[in-house]
Design a protein around this motif. Structure first.
Motif, PDB file in Angstrom:
ATOM      1  N   UNK A   1     -27.719  45.978 -31.423  1.00  0.00           N
ATOM      2  CA  UNK A   1     -26.171  46.198 -31.535  1.00  0.00           C
ATOM      3  C   UNK A   1     -25.661  45.680 -30.252  1.00  0.00           C
ATOM      4  N   UNK A   2     -24.388  45.198 -30.257  1.00  0.00           N
ATOM      5  CA  UNK A   2     -23.561  44.428 -29.192  1.00  0.00           C
ATOM      6  C   UNK A   2     -22.971  45.565 -28.678  1.00  0.00           C
ATOM      7  N   UNK A   3     -23.118  45.895 -27.255  1.00  0.00           N
ATOM      8  CA  UNK A   3     -22.268  46.787 -26.408  1.00  0.00           C
ATOM      9  C   UNK A   3     -21.053  46.216 -26.085  1.00  0.00           C
ATOM     10  N   UNK A   4     -20.084  46.783 -26.238  1.00  0.00           N
ATOM     11  CA  UNK A   4     -18.676  46.285 -25.989  1.00  0.00           C
ATOM     12  C   UNK A   4     -17.875  47.481 -25.327  1.00  0.00           C
ATOM     13  N   UNK A   5     -17.182  46.992 -23.965  1.00  0.00           N
ATOM     14  CA  UNK A   5     -16.267  47.759 -23.427  1.00  0.00           C
ATOM     15  C   UNK A   5     -15.073  47.082 -22.751  1.00  0.00           C
ATOM     16  N   UNK A   6     -13.982  47.923 -22.516  1.00  0.00           N
ATOM     17  CA  UNK A   6     -12.898  47.138 -21.989  1.00  0.00           C
ATOM     18  C   UNK A   6     -12.710  47.911 -20.707  1.00  0.00           C
ATOM     19  N   UNK A   7     -12.477  46.766 -19.821  1.00  0.00           N
ATOM     20  CA  UNK A   7     -12.227  47.024 -18.286  1.00  0.00           C
ATOM     21  C   UNK A   7     -10.775  46.837 -18.080  1.00  0.00           C
ATOM     22  N   UNK A   8     -10.152  48.135 -17.321  1.00  0.00           N
ATOM     23  CA  UNK A   8      -8.775  48.085 -17.037  1.00  0.00           C
ATOM     24  C   UNK A   8      -8.656  48.504 -15.599  1.00  0.00           C
ATOM     25  N   UNK A   9      -8.014  47.459 -14.780  1.00  0.00           N
ATOM     26  CA  UNK A   9      -7.867  47.403 -13.517  1.00  0.00           C
ATOM     27  C   UNK A   9      -6.330  47.620 -13.428  1.00  0.00           C
ATOM     28  N   UNK A  10      -5.649  49.021 -12.971  1.00  0.00           N
ATOM     29  CA  UNK A  10      -4.128  49.138 -12.971  1.00  0.00           C
ATOM     30  C   UNK A  10      -3.675  49.234 -11.547  1.00  0.00           C
ATOM     31  N   UNK A  11      -2.437  48.903 -11.144  1.00  0.00           N
ATOM     32  CA  UNK A  11      -1.769  49.080 -10.028  1.00  0.00           C
ATOM     33  C   UNK A  11      -1.112  50.442  -9.994  1.00  0.00           C
TER      34      UNK A  11
ATOM     35  N   UNK B   1      -9.171  40.574  -9.115  1.00  0.00           N
ATOM     36  CA  UNK B   1     -10.302  40.113  -9.946  1.00  0.00           C
ATOM     37  C   UNK B   1     -11.216  40.923 -10.522  1.00  0.00           C
ATOM     38  N   UNK B   2     -11.915  40.790 -11.493  1.00  0.00           N
ATOM     39  CA  UNK B   2     -12.911  41.972 -12.145  1.00  0.00           C
ATOM     40  C   UNK B   2     -14.177  41.037 -12.271  1.00  0.00           C
ATOM     41  N   UNK B   3     -15.377  41.431 -11.832  1.00  0.00           N
ATOM     42  CA  UNK B   3     -16.418  41.269 -12.097  1.00  0.00           C
ATOM     43  C   UNK B   3     -17.355  42.121 -12.903  1.00  0.00           C
ATOM     44  N   UNK B   4     -18.445  41.573 -13.573  1.00  0.00           N
ATOM     45  CA  UNK B   4     -19.307  42.885 -14.387  1.00  0.00           C
ATOM     46  C   UNK B   4     -20.657  42.300 -14.508  1.00  0.00           C
TER      47      UNK B   4
ATOM     48  N   UNK C   1     -24.942  38.249 -15.048  1.00  0.00           N
ATOM     49  CA  UNK C   1     -23.634  37.921 -14.961  1.00  0.00           C
ATOM     50  C   UNK C   1     -22.975  38.151 -16.197  1.00  0.00           C
ATOM     51  N   UNK C   2     -22.202  39.133 -16.586  1.00  0.00           N
ATOM     52  CA  UNK C   2     -21.471  38.991 -17.866  1.00  0.00           C
ATOM     53  C   UNK C   2     -20.114  38.244 -17.907  1.00  0.00           C
ATOM     54  N   UNK C   3     -19.806  37.509 -18.957  1.00  0.00           N
ATOM     55  CA  UNK C   3     -18.700  36.831 -19.079  1.00  0.00           C
ATOM     56  C   UNK C   3     -17.469  37.573 -19.578  1.00  0.00           C
ATOM     57  N   UNK C   4     -16.362  37.783 -19.107  1.00  0.00           N
ATOM     58  CA  UNK C   4     -15.339  38.580 -19.555  1.00  0.00           C
ATOM     59  C   UNK C   4     -14.235  37.827 -20.206  1.00  0.00           C
ATOM     60  N   UNK C   5     -13.809  38.246 -21.357  1.00  0.00           N
ATOM     61  CA  UNK C   5     -12.709  37.906 -22.166  1.00  0.00           C
ATOM     62  C   UNK C   5     -11.741  38.650 -22.460  1.00  0.00           C
ATOM     63  N   UNK C   6     -10.429  38.399 -23.120  1.00  0.00           N
ATOM     64  CA  UNK C   6      -9.265  39.405 -22.815  1.00  0.00           C
ATOM     65  C   UNK C   6      -8.071  38.628 -23.165  1.00  0.00           C
ATOM     66  N   UNK C   7      -6.992  39.257 -23.593  1.00  0.00           N
ATOM     67  CA  UNK C   7      -5.730  38.866 -23.799  1.00  0.00           C
ATOM     68  C   UNK C   7      -5.234  38.081 -22.401  1.00  0.00           C
ATOM     69  N   UNK C   8      -5.661  38.582 -21.524  1.00  0.00           N
ATOM     70  CA  UNK C   8      -5.142  38.103 -19.824  1.00  0.00           C
ATOM     71  C   UNK C   8      -5.826  36.767 -19.465  1.00  0.00           C
ATOM     72  N   UNK C   9      -6.814  36.269 -20.057  1.00  0.00           N
ATOM     73  CA  UNK C   9      -7.636  35.416 -19.687  1.00  0.00           C
ATOM     74  C   UNK C   9      -6.871  34.176 -20.095  1.00  0.00           C
ATOM     75  N   UNK C  10      -6.676  33.155 -18.964  1.00  0.00           N
ATOM     76  CA  UNK C  10      -6.385  32.024 -19.414  1.00  0.00           C
ATOM     77  C   UNK C  10      -6.715  31.010 -18.265  1.00  0.00           C
TER      78      UNK C  10
ATOM     79  N   UNK D   1      -4.498  44.991 -15.482  1.00  0.00           N
ATOM     80  CA  UNK D   1      -5.334  43.790 -15.953  1.00  0.00           C
ATOM     81  C   UNK D   1      -6.498  44.118 -16.986  1.00  0.00           C
ATOM     82  N   UNK D   2      -6.608  43.638 -18.312  1.00  0.00           N
ATOM     83  CA  UNK D   2      -7.590  44.221 -19.004  1.00  0.00           C
ATOM     84  C   UNK D   2      -8.656  43.046 -19.155  1.00  0.00           C
ATOM     85  N   UNK D   3      -9.783  43.206 -19.511  1.00  0.00           N
ATOM     86  CA  UNK D   3     -10.797  42.474 -19.817  1.00  0.00           C
ATOM     87  C   UNK D   3     -11.806  43.094 -20.684  1.00  0.00           C
TER      88      UNK D   3
END
Length: 364
Positions: A103-113, A140-143, A156-165, A182-184
């Motif tokens: 399977x593909x393990x997926x999770x969301x990373x949320x860094x909040x101020x 910055x978030x690194x996983x 090293x994992x690649x992070x994607x999400x709506x905040x990526x540009x 900030x969500x990834x």
């Protein structure tokens, strides 16, 4: 003589971070099961129209009748009039759940101020603003993922999400206003059994009216990956189809669902070595329905492997062993989640005919 002990940087009280981290696993929900029971049939309970009465409400996952404004219930039921064992209610996983190989393990990373609120005075009850106003920049978030077979090496994992540009990648980070997040999203294909460790590092620049500093913290999340399917293979030798033809083998495989969920097999393919070809003898060849495996059930598949060259020159042997290739199995879960795993290299040991048989063949 007493000496005054000056506090060092190690003895200083650690301040709480202005940025918090939350890691949530992304998993598909499941459908709630129900067992509809019909009321006892009698002359008084069967309506004159001959229509089958609705099931007992207590046997359903929810009451299928809609409540009208006047307080009455609709008859017949407006929602789910023909109840099935799977109800339309979606059941979210109560916890982290189990992770399975393939399977593909997926999770969301949320860094909040986290903006600290106003301070209330204990004497007069007056509300005063915070002592210092902090500005959070360059978040910055690194996983990274550590697998059982990687040793000390991490991936090293690649992070994607709506905040990526592309602009954020050039800047190197994102500025967060108070209360912003900030969500990834991170995805990782599970290929090994055992303990996996997800390491998430968050760094940011904390600035005040008079100073600024770079702060970093790191959190580790450990989970166990289980086997979702057991593959047992058995090769066998077949006779050649004619003179000058290459060798042939039959490759049987038994697929056992050792997980906790129902799966539907989508495809079973062979990735063979050069000089070999195969014939599929399974549901795709017969155009039959795809098999469904419940936990603990097995499915038997079969392939005919043959050399593409003539006189046994189609494939090279390694120490008297013919290497076929690898077997790939793909499936879908109850809610459509995909899974795929690949076995190791499969093959068989080539048994040469005895010398007496060769002499008889030459004499003939």
């Amino acid at each position: 003589m007493s000496h005054q002990r000056y506090p060092s940087t190690h003895d200083a009280v650690k301040e709480p971070h202005s940025v918090s981290l939350k890691v949530l696993r992304l998993s598909r929900p499941s459908l709630v099961t129900q067992f509809p029971l019909q009321p006892p049939l009698s002359a008084t309970s069967v309506p004159s129209t001959g229509r089958r009465p609705p099931p007992i409400p207590a046997s359903l996952a929810y009451d299928p009748r809609d409540l009208l404004r006047d307080g009455t219930l609709t008859d017949p039921p407006a929602v789910n009039p023909d109840p099935f064992i799977l109800s339309p209610i979606v059941n979210l996983p109560p916890s982290f759940g189990s992770a399975y190989v393939g399977e593909t393990f997926s999770c969301t990373l949320c860094a909040s101020h986290d903006a600290f609120g106003s301070v209330v005075s204990s004497d007069e009850g007056d509300v005063s603003p915070p002592a210092t106003h902090k500005t959070i920049r360059d978040v910055r978030i690194k996983a990274e993922m550590k697998t059982p077979g990687s040793g000390t090496v991490v991936t090293q994992l690649e992070l994607i999400g709506p905040d990526s540009s592309p602009e954020d990648d050039k800047k190197g980070g994102v500025d967060l206003a108070p209360g912003a997040t900030l969500q990834k999203i991170v995805n990782f294909d599970l290929k090994e059994e055992g303990n996996h460790v997800l390491a998430v590092t968050v760094s940011y620049y904390e600035a005040t009216e008079v100073s600024g500093r770079t702060r970093t913290f790191r959190k580790l999340y450990q989970f166990i990956c289980k086997a979702s399917m057991i593959v047992r293979t058995k090769p066998g030798l077949l006779s050649a189809t004619g003179t000058g033809k290459g060798r042939r083998w039959v490759l049987e495989a038994q697929l056992e669902n050792c997980g906790e969920d129902v799966m539907q097999l989508e495809r079973v393919v062979l990735d063979l070595a050069p000089g070999l070809g195969y014939t599929d003898c399974n549901w795709e060849a017969s155009r039959s329905a795809k098999p469904v495996l419940r936990p603990g059930e097995t499915e038997q598949v079969c392939f005919v492997v043959e050399e593409e060259g003539e006189d046994g020159k189609g494939v090279e042997e390694e120490e008297g062993r013919v290497v076929f290739g690898v077997l790939g199995v793909g499936w879908r879960g109850e809610m459509g989640n995909r899974g795929f795993l690949t076995t190791g290299k499969l093959g068989t040991r080539h048994v040469k005919p005895p010398a007496s048989a060769v002499v008889k063949k030459i004499a003939a």
